[in-house]
Write an enzyme that holds these catalytic residues in place. Structure first.
Site, PDB file in Angstrom:
ATOM      1  N   ARG A   1       0.710  -1.274  -0.067  1.00 17.22           N
ATOM      2  CA  ARG A   1      -0.162  -0.035   0.084  1.00 17.22           C
ATOM      3  C   ARG A   1       0.871   1.337   0.039  1.00 17.22           C
ATOM      4  NH1 ARG A   1      -5.378  -0.737   0.231  1.00 17.22           N
ATOM      5  NH2 ARG A   1      -6.071  -2.706   0.932  1.00 17.22           N
TER       6      ARG A   1
ATOM      7  N   ASN B   1      -8.461   3.067  -6.227  1.00 20.25           N
ATOM      8  CA  ASN B   1      -8.294   4.214  -6.325  1.00 20.25           C
ATOM      9  C   ASN B   1      -7.077   4.907  -5.958  1.00 20.25           C
ATOM     10  OD1 ASN B   1     -10.673   3.387  -4.392  1.00 20.25           O
ATOM     11  ND2 ASN B   1     -11.478   4.620  -5.880  1.00 20.25           N
ATOM     12  N   GLY B   2      -6.468   4.623  -4.908  1.00 23.65           N
ATOM     13  CA  GLY B   2      -5.058   4.983  -4.442  1.00 23.65           C
ATOM     14  C   GLY B   2      -4.009   4.944  -5.579  1.00 23.65           C
TER      15      GLY B   2
ATOM     16  N   THR C   1     -10.347  -3.946  -7.493  1.00 25.06           N
ATOM     17  CA  THR C   1     -10.712  -3.859  -6.246  1.00 25.06           C
ATOM     18  C   THR C   1     -11.990  -4.808  -6.126  1.00 25.06           C
ATOM     19  OG1 THR C   1     -11.536  -2.544  -4.418  1.00 25.06           O
ATOM     20  CG2 THR C   1     -12.187  -1.695  -6.374  1.00 25.06           C
ATOM     21  N   ILE C   2     -12.162  -5.327  -4.753  1.00 24.14           N
ATOM     22  CA  ILE C   2     -13.391  -5.981  -4.405  1.00 24.14           C
ATOM     23  C   ILE C   2     -14.501  -4.997  -4.105  1.00 24.14           C
ATOM     24  CG2 ILE C   2     -12.206  -7.978  -3.646  1.00 24.14           C
ATOM     25  CD1 ILE C   2     -13.185  -6.992  -0.724  1.00 24.14           C
ATOM     26  N   ASP C   3     -13.923  -3.712  -3.805  1.00 31.69           N
ATOM     27  CA  ASP C   3     -15.163  -2.720  -3.497  1.00 31.69           C
ATOM     28  C   ASP C   3     -15.751  -1.993  -4.563  1.00 31.69           C
ATOM     29  OD1 ASP C   3     -12.302  -1.240  -1.324  1.00 31.69           O
ATOM     30  OD2 ASP C   3     -13.453  -3.102  -1.216  1.00 31.69           O
TER      31      ASP C   3
ATOM     32  N   MET D   1     -16.721  -6.766   3.454  1.00 32.56           N
ATOM     33  CA  MET D   1     -15.721  -5.415   3.148  1.00 32.56           C
ATOM     34  C   MET D   1     -16.424  -4.344   2.351  1.00 32.56           C
ATOM     35  SD  MET D   1     -12.198  -7.242   2.896  1.00 32.56           S
ATOM     36  CE  MET D   1     -11.048  -7.130   4.188  1.00 32.56           C
TER      37      MET D   1
ATOM     38  N   ARG E   1     -11.385 -11.594  -0.189  1.00 36.97           N
ATOM     39  CA  ARG E   1     -10.106 -11.358  -1.253  1.00 36.97           C
ATOM     40  C   ARG E   1      -9.512 -12.521  -1.320  1.00 36.97           C
ATOM     41  NH1 ARG E   1      -7.722  -6.273   1.464  1.00 36.97           N
ATOM     42  NH2 ARG E   1      -5.906  -7.126   1.145  1.00 36.97           N
TER      43      ARG E   1
END
Ligand code: F6P
Length: 363
Positions: free
Chosen positions: A80, A119-120, A141-143, A185, A290
């Site tokens: 990260r 995003n990051g 992403t899983i989001d 999540m 994940r």
């Protein structure tokens, strides 16, 4: 037949942020097309942006991409790392993280870096593009909370994992006459909770986008009990919050949350038991969402995204993120993606559909 007219002769590829199934399928899509169709060289960058900062890289061969379509996680590793948060960069000191990245890029004679992330990651990609590097992003992403794309790879696999878990909770909830709370999540967005909650037949779905009123939840659960339903399923997105919490500013909210050492699922369960007297139990799915192998949809999506990125490399179409928009894969400027997240819209047709089948959203 290799087409040697590619604008990109050699590129680096990295995976950054939370891992998810589909990363290796996407790597495979990019690398196989780039190597086999356009004769490009692929440099693997380990552990996200840290691999660029530390020049922890390796020229990859065709064999490195064999048998990875169905492998979970990422063969490159991830981190990260947030290079533009480096204090040396912010204070204009030498040898800052972004500067080291640019030095590695030059040293390795890269024509582009392909970044797989959320995003990051894509925001960092945009900042690097502003510093003059050629960057292509891919939405991972899983989001499912990346703007300018209808879907991200990893999302549907996580929906499947969470839905399977909710299905399993129905039987034990029924056996014990309980309220089962399952925390999923999704970071600050409710996509995973909304999709899995709907697919799993959740009676209550709590999303960050719709702050909840415990009285509304309690009434719904008690009405179910009075109608003879001996159990209920409550799906809670990890970013969900109460109406009271939604009124707090960032600092007060953080202070409020620090008072409790348990996650939102446990807090909601406690509130439900206190308000209704109904016995409740909690399951936090966590990193199961994940792990594992990509579902068929994500394998297909990853192959489409990865091979499209190879086309962009061939054409020299840099500074964009690969996206799916109205079922068409295309490139969108990283500038439109950077610094944003995509919440569930309040007029979402799926929220409407769930309400139509009797789902309570706590409002
Ligand atoms: O972004 C994916 C995600 O799994 C989020 O849903 C979750 O909040 C976060 O990553 C967890 O981060 P970490 O893997 O650093 O604990």
């Amino acid at each position: 037949m290799v087409n040697k007219q590619s604008k990109t002769k050699r590129f680096g590829i990295l995976t950054s942020g939370g891992d998810c199934p589909g990363l290796n399928a996407t790597i495979r899509g990019v690398a196989r097309a780039a190597m086999d169709k356009y004769g490009m060289e692929v440099v693997g960058i380990r552990n996200g942006y840290r691999g660029l900062i530390e020049n922890d890289t390796q020229l990859l061969s065709r064999d490195d991409f064999g048998g990875i379509l169905t492998r979970g996680g990422t063969i490159l590793g991830t981190s990260r790392e947030k290079p533009f948060k480096d204090k040396d960069w912010l204070s204009g000191e030498k040898n800052s993280a972004p500067e080291l990245i640019m030095r590695t890029y030059e040293k390795l004679k890269l024509d582009c870096i392909v970044v797989l992330g959320g995003n990051g990651t894509n925001t960092t990609g945009y900042f690097l593009a502003k510093e003059g590097l050629n960057v292509i992003g891919l939405p991972k992403t899983i989001d499912n909370d990346i703007v300018e794309t209808d879907v991200t790879f990893g999302f549907h696999t996580a929906v499947g994992v969470a839905t399977d878990a909710i299905d399993r909770l129905h039987s034990t909830a029924h056996s014990h006459n309980r309220v089962m709370i399952i925390e999923v999540m999704g970071h600050k967005a409710g996509w995973l909770g909304l999709f899995a909650g709907t697919a799993g037949g959740g009676d209550v779905i709590l999303l960050p986008e719709i702050p909840y009123d415990i009285n509304s939840i309690s009434k719904h659960l008690v009405d179910r009990a009075n109608a003879g339903k001996n159990f209920s399923i409550v799906v809670v997105a990890e970013g969900a919050l109460s109406k009271e919490e939604a009124k707090l500013d960032k600092k007060e909210f953080k202070k409020q949350r620090e008072k409790s050492s348990v996650s939102i699922g446990y807090r909601v369960a406690k509130e439900i038991e206190e308000a209704t007297g109904l016995e409740s139990r909690v399951t936090v799915l966590g990193y199961l969402q994940r792990g594992g192998i990509p579902c068929a949809y994500d394998r297909v999506l990853s192959t489409m995204f990865g091979t499209y990125a190879a086309e962009m490399l061939f054409k020299g179409d840099y500074g964009k993120m690969v996206a799916m928009r109205n079922n068409v894969v295309e490139g969108v400027p990283l500038e439109l993606v950077a610094g944003k997240i995509k919440p569930v819209p309040l007029d979402s047709q799926l929220v409407f559909a769930a309400r139509q089948v009797g789902t309570c959203f706590g409002d």
